[in-house]
Design an enzyme around this catalytic site. Structure first.
Site, PDB file in Angstrom:
ATOM      1  N   LEU A  90     -15.800 -15.520  58.485  1.00  0.00           N
ATOM      2  CA  LEU A  90     -16.206 -14.811  57.294  1.00  0.00           C
ATOM      3  C   LEU A  90     -16.273 -15.640  56.244  1.00  0.00           C
ATOM      4  O   LEU A  90     -17.175 -15.551  55.236  1.00  0.00           O
ATOM      5  CB  LEU A  90     -15.240 -13.423  57.059  1.00  0.00           C
ATOM      6  CG  LEU A  90     -15.361 -12.417  58.019  1.00  0.00           C
ATOM      7  CD1 LEU A  90     -14.363 -11.357  57.794  1.00  0.00           C
ATOM      8  CD2 LEU A  90     -16.907 -11.764  58.100  1.00  0.00           C
ATOM      9  N   LYS A 118      -6.855 -14.049  58.965  1.00  0.00           N
ATOM     10  CA  LYS A 118      -6.730 -15.168  58.122  1.00  0.00           C
ATOM     11  C   LYS A 118      -5.971 -16.197  59.008  1.00  0.00           C
ATOM     12  O   LYS A 118      -4.725 -16.118  59.266  1.00  0.00           O
ATOM     13  CB  LYS A 118      -6.100 -15.257  56.859  1.00  0.00           C
ATOM     14  CG  LYS A 118      -6.225 -16.439  55.939  1.00  0.00           C
ATOM     15  CD  LYS A 118      -5.478 -16.208  54.550  1.00  0.00           C
ATOM     16  CE  LYS A 118      -6.472 -15.206  53.778  1.00  0.00           C
ATOM     17  NZ  LYS A 118      -5.800 -15.278  52.357  1.00  0.00           N
ATOM     18  N   ASP A 169      -5.836 -16.779  40.832  1.00  0.00           N
ATOM     19  CA  ASP A 169      -7.078 -16.878  41.172  1.00  0.00           C
ATOM     20  C   ASP A 169      -7.848 -15.821  41.130  1.00  0.00           C
ATOM     21  O   ASP A 169      -8.839 -15.580  42.095  1.00  0.00           O
ATOM     22  CB  ASP A 169      -7.127 -17.755  42.699  1.00  0.00           C
ATOM     23  CG  ASP A 169      -8.670 -18.547  42.912  1.00  0.00           C
ATOM     24  OD1 ASP A 169      -9.193 -18.701  41.795  1.00  0.00           O
ATOM     25  OD2 ASP A 169      -8.907 -18.677  43.886  1.00  0.00           O
ATOM     26  N   PHE A 193      -9.113 -20.444  57.679  1.00  0.00           N
ATOM     27  CA  PHE A 193     -10.412 -19.846  57.820  1.00  0.00           C
ATOM     28  C   PHE A 193     -10.051 -18.280  58.012  1.00  0.00           C
ATOM     29  O   PHE A 193      -9.118 -17.997  58.382  1.00  0.00           O
ATOM     30  CB  PHE A 193     -10.828 -20.371  59.234  1.00  0.00           C
ATOM     31  CG  PHE A 193     -11.333 -21.833  59.360  1.00  0.00           C
ATOM     32  CD1 PHE A 193     -12.691 -21.862  59.287  1.00  0.00           C
ATOM     33  CD2 PHE A 193     -10.403 -22.776  59.442  1.00  0.00           C
ATOM     34  CE1 PHE A 193     -13.065 -23.202  59.354  1.00  0.00           C
ATOM     35  CE2 PHE A 193     -10.932 -23.896  59.669  1.00  0.00           C
ATOM     36  CZ  PHE A 193     -12.131 -24.345  59.499  1.00  0.00           C
ATOM     37  N   VAL A 194     -11.121 -17.452  57.836  1.00  0.00           N
ATOM     38  CA  VAL A 194     -11.036 -15.830  57.825  1.00  0.00           C
ATOM     39  C   VAL A 194     -12.004 -15.585  59.027  1.00  0.00           C
ATOM     40  O   VAL A 194     -13.284 -15.850  58.880  1.00  0.00           O
ATOM     41  CB  VAL A 194     -11.295 -15.338  56.471  1.00  0.00           C
ATOM     42  CG1 VAL A 194     -11.258 -13.852  56.696  1.00  0.00           C
ATOM     43  CG2 VAL A 194     -10.174 -15.884  55.384  1.00  0.00           C
TER      44      VAL A 194
END
Length: 775
Positions: free
Chosen positions: A526, A548, A645, A533-534
């Site tokens: 994704l 994740k 964020d 990484f997801v």
């Protein structure tokens, strides 16, 4: 001729040496020096072949890209020179040598924190290219030829490295004791060095040992072929080519209690009084000699190892992280290795040999890292494992591009692994007893379910007939606006509630998540970021989740205790406007976090990437829900969490089009909390401006490109209608949009004291959302 023969001990053993071991006097991706100025160095896994060094009295010359290596070195002295990138390393007494990765030239350096410790190659040899190098106790020998060439054989050069009498510094000079007419005319494939001797494989067959002390080794003529050599100060051990067994010569105490004949090895290292090897089957370390080896890590495989006087360090195969231990019985290390990823082997031209695999850099999950070598055509070939450590079973054999895969016995679910894991006697003692247990569980479950139904029939009607009583869950989520209805005349109170929030986190098995993500394949990906990484995953029960996966860099740069603390907090926080953690897995050193899946993507996608446009009613609801999520993190989470964020790509939309805040972290410095909270407010204001205008935070095609710089002057002039997104038809009542602009302007004020809190913002936007229902 007699003098020459006294310096030369020649054994024409039919010997084949395709690659050296990583021991004293030999070369590899990790090496150690000896003596009072002992230190270690290793080649990193950055793809630049930079050198990382550490040691008790070592003043790090700080490799160009490695800033953390000096943090683990006891000496605080700083040096102003750099160690260049290397292809291979080898250690001697107080110094290390290597071959430069770009020129194949020899380069030797000591632990001294000055440039005087960096000129340990005589001028006559500094411009010569070498394919192999071996540092002995006080001398170095190297095989001429380019390191990356297909032809790795050549004549040898040797020089001496000794200590100056006046200041104890090291100096390099040519050494006639290692020069002989016979030696100079031979072509060598490989070389290893000890105390006053060197041994090498000859291209035409056999092995030659030469130097003042070579006759002390006591070689006997043999027809055996050898694969790997390692030289101690007064001894040599070798791995037989076919059987992978070990044979040793020289000082007896260095190889007392040497391995049994059925022990097979792929690599060797040597200390002054001991040898260690990496087993072929499970890649565990086994040592022998006159030392205490009780601290050898059990259950851990290694790619490469190196030894100094009393310390052995290795590169772990599971994560390429350094691990060190004592071999003299002491449990306390004088210094720790740096937390850096290291190369599992030496770069070379392919293809790999039989029983080897080409290491794939992509498994490190480092963005933009495609190779561990400075030259992309090169590869790192590692020996295949054939078995697993205790507590694991072999679930996949070695292939051309990957090593065998070992799975914990706790995941064993069939007879193929139950014998290896010895589960028959403990887990399946009696078939009938197992069936009886299942029967008891089934009956108990049915009885419990029946009891719950009876209680529900009695209690639920009373709850339904008592509208003034609200349960805890309703109170917790009463502020959530659920699925938006396109009928904007519907009252806000009638909007369906948000989906229920998972009450607790689940511990997943690694095998479950591997199956759910199709083995973490790219087509399930994704997104990716600095954490890792997801992946989109479908669990066995049909639930869609997002997994994740932390990359190796995240794992080694995050303290285990810090991760456990953060995981505990993430497991306990729950809100309908954040992406909640559903579970996790830490098996096999992995850090896998399982989150709710958000099928409608990110707010950024809908505003800027051509996804379906969002109505004004839905945009304002998303703004309010995002504020609610941030308010929860700031004020209700324990401890409070500052996002750090906030941006439109971190606002996700679930199946009911409810906004969820994602990718929030923890702040550990109390001195920065207030500032960070205000930064969250500012960034949230930018998101509001994106919602209002449809423009990106920064768009180089616009003038001015910064959205704050463009919108704030217009809003302050009372002309906010001029910046409203023109791709969506204006509603009949634009007052909610003008209020949204005013709220955004308050958020992005430069003075943090003039900015509102997230609680104030959530309250204001809730009123704006109610006004928006009369569009």
């Amino acid at each position: 001729m007699e003098t020459r023969c006294s310096l030369l001990f020649l054994s024409l053993i039919l010997l084949y040496l395709p690659k050296p071991g990583s021991g004293f006097g030999s070369s590899g991706p990790i090496a150690a020096s000896f003596g009072g100025s002992a230190f270690f160095c290793a080649i990193d896994a950055s793809g630049r072949q930079d050198v990382i060094c550490w040691g008790k009295n070592y003043s790090s010359p700080s490799s160009p890209s490695s800033s953390s290596s000096s943090s683990s070195i006891a000496s605080s002295t700083s040096a102003s020179y750099n160690i260049p990138s290397m292809a291979v390393l080898s250690g001697g007494d107080g110094f290390l040598c290597g071959i430069l990765s770009n020129t194949s030239q020899a380069f030797c350096f000591s632990s001294l924190g000055s440039s005087s410790g960096m000129d340990l190659v005589p001028l006559a040899y500094r411009t010569t290219a070498y394919s192999q190098i071996a540092a002995g106790n006080s001398h170095v020998c190297a095989v001429r030829g380019a390191y990356y060439s297909d032809h790795d054989s050549g004549t040898i050069d040797c020089w001496e490295i000794t200590r100056a009498t006046n200041n104890n510094s090291l100096i390099a000079k040519e050494n006639p004791n290692f020069y002989d007419q016979i030696v100079s005319n031979l072509v060598f494939n490989n070389i290893v060095s000890g105390d006053g001797f060197s041994c090498g494989g000859i291209r035409d067959g056999g092995m030659l040992c030469f130097g003042p002390n070579s006759s002390n080794l006591g070689f006997n003529t043999t027809s055996d072929n050898f694969q790997v050599l390692a030289a101690g100060k007064n001894s040599v051990c070798a791995i037989l080519n076919l059987s992978r067994e070990v044979k040793c010569w020289g000082e007896d105490e260095s190889f007392v209690n040497s391995p049994m004949n059925d022990s097979r090895f792929v690599s060797l290292t040597a200390g002054p009084r001991h040898f260690c090897g990496i087993r072929e089957d499970n890649h565990e370390v086994e040592c022998w000699g006159n030392s205490n080896f009780s601290l050898i890590p059990k259950g851990s495989g290694f790619k490469a190892i190196a030894s100094s006087d009393f310390i052995v360090c290795g590169i772990r195969e599971e994560d390429l992280v350094l691990d060190c231990w004592m071999v003299n019985g002491s449990s306390t290390l004088a210094y720790d290795p740096p937390l850096e990823l290291c190369s599992p082997g030496m770069c070379r031209a392919g293809p790999c040999n039989e029983k080897e695999f080409a290491f794939n850099a992509s498994i490190l999950n480092e963005p933009d890292l495609t190779s561990l070598c400075v030259r992309k055509e090169l590869m790192v070939c590692s020996p295949c494992g054939s078995d697993c450590s205790h507590g694991f079973f072999l679930s996949s054999s070695c292939t051309a591009n990957s090593d065998r895969i070992c799975t914990p016995c706790s995941l064993c679910q069939n007879s193929s692994c139950s014998d290896i894991c010895k589960l028959h006697n403990s887990n399946f003692p009696d078939k009938h007893w197992h069936q009886l247990q299942r029967l008891v569980l089934i009956i108990g479950s049915c009885a419990s379910a029946l009891l719950i139904i009876i209680i529900g029939c009695c209690v639920v009607p009373r709850i339904v007939t008592s509208p003034n009583k609200e349960d805890g869950a309703a109170n917790q989520f009463k502020s959530c606006i659920g699925k938006p209805d396109l009928d904007t005349d519907q009252p806000l109170e009638n909007v369906s509630p948000a989906p229920s929030v998972t009450p607790f986190a689940q511990v997943f098995r690694l095998s479950e998540l591997k199956d759910a993500t199709n083995g973490f394949k790219e087509f399930n990906e994704l997104g990716r970021g600095s954490y890792g990484f997801v992946y989109k995953a479908v669990l066995a029960d049909g639930r869609q989740v997002a997994v994740k996966r932390a990359n190796a860099a995240t794992i080694i740069h995050t303290n285990t205790r810090e991760f456990e603390t953060e995981l505990e907090i993430l497991c306990n926080i729950r809100h309908c406007n954040i992406v909640n953690l559903l579970g996790y897995s830490t098996e096999m050193g992995e850090r896998l976090l399982v989150y709710e899946y958000m099928p409608h993507g990110t707010l950024h996608d809908h505003l800027h990437s051509g996804f379906s446009p969002l109505s004004w009613s839905l945009r304002i609801k998303i703004a309010m829900q995002t504020a609610k999520g941030l308010e929860y993190l700031h004020n209700e989470a324990e401890p409070r969490i500052i996002h750090g964020d906030v941006k439109s790509s971190n606002v996700l939309l679930d199946s009911e089009w409810v906004a969820r805040v994602a990718d929030f972290g923890l702040v550990t410095s109390s001195n920065e909390k207030n500032l960070d909270i205000k930064r969250d407010v500012y960034d949230f204001g930018v998101v509001l401006l994106e919602i209002l205008t449809g423009r990106k935070r920064y768009d180089r095609d616009c003038d001015p490109p910064e959205i704050v710089e463009w919108t704030v002057p217009v809003i302050r002039e009372g002309k906010a209608a001029a910046i409203v997104d023109t791709y969506i038809a204006l509603p009949r009542n634009v007052e909610p949009l003008l209020k949204l602009a005013d709220v955004a302007e308050l958020c992005v004020r430069e003075d943090p004291n003039q900015q509102p809190t997230m609680s104030e913002l959530a309250n204001w936007l809730e009123h704006v959302a109610r006004d928006a229902l009369i569009f």
